[in-house]
Design a protein around this motif. Structure first.
Motif: not given
Length: 295
Positions: A175-180, A230-234
């Motif tokens: 799962r590739v996560v890009y948080g913005r 950080v929030t998205a990945l955690v």
């Protein structure tokens, strides 16, 4: 033993947790395992009280115990154990120079804000060539997912390469996560065209295309969220076997080796975390990206 998975142990519970993770990883990926215990030179050879064994004898017993533990769970893994003398961080940094990866245990979670503690891991993550994996809990049931933080930087490409190799060995998905996170006081007028960066979803899909060709058996899911990275990945780490982040991203400070995102994920993730810096095995990069991504 160039290319070995190196695991640092000190006899604490967190070290045995890291050892188990490293042994499992070595078995999955067909890598040799190198167990390292660092003896600090200022420690006395004979303790003042509590045991009849000398420090050297205790160190050798610790390493022997570690080897036996590995043989019990992964007898097929080529395993060596070494005792080295010096400052812990410096000696482990040297061990990581030719390693496939460096695995360490953390001190677990504090009661305040769920932070993971462990100065050695923070001192080494991003400072050695190889990926540094921080393990704070015994491995649980496999969830079948590797989470990778991605922003298009060179370190993110290296993190993706490592995450895909892990997923391929585990039969897991990535799962590739890009948080913005769009600032509340953004000057963009809502209702007048797309938000800044709204086209990144298409760019992310294009960036993943060569990786999908390289790993056709690994499902890759793109996840683009309007949330702080950080929030998205955690949050994503709660359902993952491993979270992988680059040492630094596109917004890195020039004097910072461990970026704010990787630092935050190390503190708060719910699974083991691997911090990867570029280049990591350049031969593993997609054929149209020999340089390992964007600088």
């Amino acid at each position: 033993m160039s290319g070995a998975i190196v695991v640092g142990i000190d006899g604490a519970d967190r070290a045995w947790t890291a050892l188990q993770w490293a042994a499992d990883d070595a078995a999955r990926r067909g890598r040799p395992l190198r167990i390292v215990h660092v003896r600090e030179p200022w420690q006395p050879e004979r303790p003042l009280a509590g045991t009849r064994l000398t420090l050297s004898e205790r160190c050798e017993a610790l390493l022997s115990d570690a080897v036996e533990r590995v043989r019990a769970v992964a007898p097929e893994v080529e395993t060596t154990a070494v005792l080295v003398t010096g400052a812990v961080v410096e000696r482990l940094r040297t061990e990581g120079a030719d390693a496939d990866s460096l695995v360490l245990g953390s001190r677990g979670r504090s009661a305040i804000a769920g932070l993971m503690l462990g100065s050695t891991g923070f001192a080494l993550a991003g400072h050695v060539r190889c990926p540094v994996v921080i393990v704070h809990e015994p491995p649980g049931p496999a969830r079948g997912e590797i989470v990778v933080g991605y922003d298009g930087s060179a370190d993110a490409e290296a993190a993706l390469a490592y995450g895909l190799e892990q997923a391929d060995a585990r039969g897991a998905r990535v799962r590739v996560v890009y948080g913005r996170q769009v600032p509340v006081l953004s000057p963009h007028p809502v209702g007048y065209g797309p938000l800044p960066g709204a086209g990144f979803g298409r760019e992310l899909e294009a960036a993943m295309a060569p990786w999908r060709e390289m790993y056709p058996d690994v499902p890759i899911e793109d996840s683009f969220v309007d949330r702080h990275p950080v929030t998205a990945l955690v949050r994503a780490s709660g359902g993952a076997d491993l979270a992988v982040v680059g040492s630094r991203g596109l917004s890195r400070l020039t004097a910072t080796v461990l970026g704010t995102v990787s630092h935050g994920v190390l503190q708060r993730a719910h699974c083991p975390v691997a911090v990867v810096r570029a280049p990591w095995r350049p031969s593993s990069q997609p054929p149209d990206r020999p340089g390992g991504g964007h600088a």
